[in-house]
Design an enzyme around this catalytic site. Structure first.
Site, mmCIF file in Angstrom:
data_model
loop_
_atom_site.group_PDB
_atom_site.id
_atom_site.type_symbol
_atom_site.label_atom_id
_atom_site.label_comp_id
_atom_site.label_asym_id
_atom_site.label_seq_id
_atom_site.Cartn_x
_atom_site.Cartn_y
_atom_site.Cartn_z
ATOM 1 N N SER A 155 2.868 140.521 -4.678
ATOM 2 C CA SER A 155 2.097 140.945 -3.504
ATOM 3 C C SER A 155 0.916 141.794 -3.954
ATOM 4 O O SER A 155 0.921 142.343 -5.067
ATOM 5 C CB SER A 155 3.021 141.779 -2.612
ATOM 6 N N TYR A 168 8.912 148.563 -0.903
ATOM 7 C CA TYR A 168 8.399 147.192 -1.044
ATOM 8 C C TYR A 168 7.444 147.115 -2.235
ATOM 9 O O TYR A 168 7.526 146.205 -3.068
ATOM 10 C CB TYR A 168 7.679 146.809 0.250
#
Ligand code: NAD
Length: 274
Positions: A155, A168
């Protein structure tokens, strides 16, 4: 079939996608099915899994779905045993189960100190261990075959600080490290037929983040404008724009490529903003 066509062909290849009922995995699965691959979707959500399996069968008949929690090693191993009884090889694994969780997200008016360690761990475990566990289980089969391509999902949160998502972000950085680590481990011990890479999607518009990035009148929100200001392409991406890179990493077209993390981001991750 000519040399170039054979490089990208996925005919008779079996692809397993975790989080297979999700937005990105189901988009990738459609591209892979159109390139000739057989598809197995694994997902914890039975209802959306069945819906995606039915949709994919309009493209290709050999599509299967298994309800599976990627954090449960026994669950993944049991499904792997079933798959191995029915298929001679597992050619490609895409670890797409993941995403941020509500519990792990720092509220707009809160700070990192307002969450417990367990709150942060929820997103960390799903994104990191949820990638490691299927890689160890299905990768073991690939090691026996001495062939396979594993694709993890990183990501932008791994390259740059993105507010409100500490667990995350840490997990995605760990996924990048694990991608390189496994690439070297598998190549050194099982040969150059097994490759491990990752893609790092940038800001793609999906049903889940549309309201965060785009107003009902189609103009960007404040957050959307901040993203566009850092994106040299000056636009958001479309999930279908992942397909080309995934086909390349899955197929023999990338046979000398391993341990990479490839941003698909319109330049967001390499822009200093200056
Ligand atoms: P999504 O929520 O649409 O899909 C995730 C899927 O994973 C869901 O179907 C969910 O049911 C499944 N899942 C959740 N927990 C599971 C578990 N324990 N076991 C098995 N399945 C489980 O999300 P998405 O947007 O398609 O994201 C897929 C991946 O791409 C994630 O890793 C996410 O972090 C990453 N990613 C997404 C974007 C984006 O713009 N959407 C950007 C960068 C990275």
């Amino acid at each position: 079939m000519g040399y170039v066509e054979s490089l990208f062909s996925l005919n008779k290849k079996l692809v397993i996608l975790t989080g297979g009922a999700g937005i990105l995995a189901s988009t990738m699965a459609k591209g892979l099915a159109k390139a000739g691959a057989s598809i197995i979707l694994l997902d914890i959500n039975e209802e959306s899994l069945q819906r995606q399996v039915s949709e994919l069968r309009f493209i290709k008949s050999d599509v299967e779905g298994y309800v599976c929690n990627v954090l449960n090693e026994n669950d993944v191993q049991r499904i792997s045993d079933t798959i191995c009884k029915q298929h001679s090889t597992i050619d490609i694994l895409i670890n797409a189960a993941g995403g941020n969780t509500q519990r792990s997200t720092i509220g707009i008016d809160k700070t990192v100190f307002d969450l417990t360690v367990d709150d942060h761990k929820q997103a960390f475990d799903l994104n990191f261990w949820g990638t490691v566990i299927p890689t160890l289980v299905f990768g073991k089969q690939m090691a026996k075959q001495r062939r396979g391509s594993i694709i993890n999902i990183s990501s932008m949160a791994s390259f740059r600080t993105i507010s409100r998502v500490m667990g995350y972000s840490a997990a995605k950085a760990a996924v990048d490290n694990f991608t390189r680590w496994m690439a070297v481990e598998l190549a050194k011990k099982f040969g150059n037929g097994i490759r491990v890479n990752a893609i790092a999607p940038g800001f793609l518009i999906t049903e889940q983040n549309r309201a965060l990035l785009i107003n009902p009148d189609g103009s960007p929100t404040k957050r959307g404008n901040d993203v566009l200001a850092m994106t040299p392409f000056k636009r958001f991406g479309d999930p279908e724009e992942l397909i080309g890179t995934v086909l390349w990493l899955a197929s023999d077209a990338s046979s000398f490529v391993t341990g990479t993390v490839i941003p698909i981001d319109g330049g967001f991750s390499i822009n200093s903003g200056v």
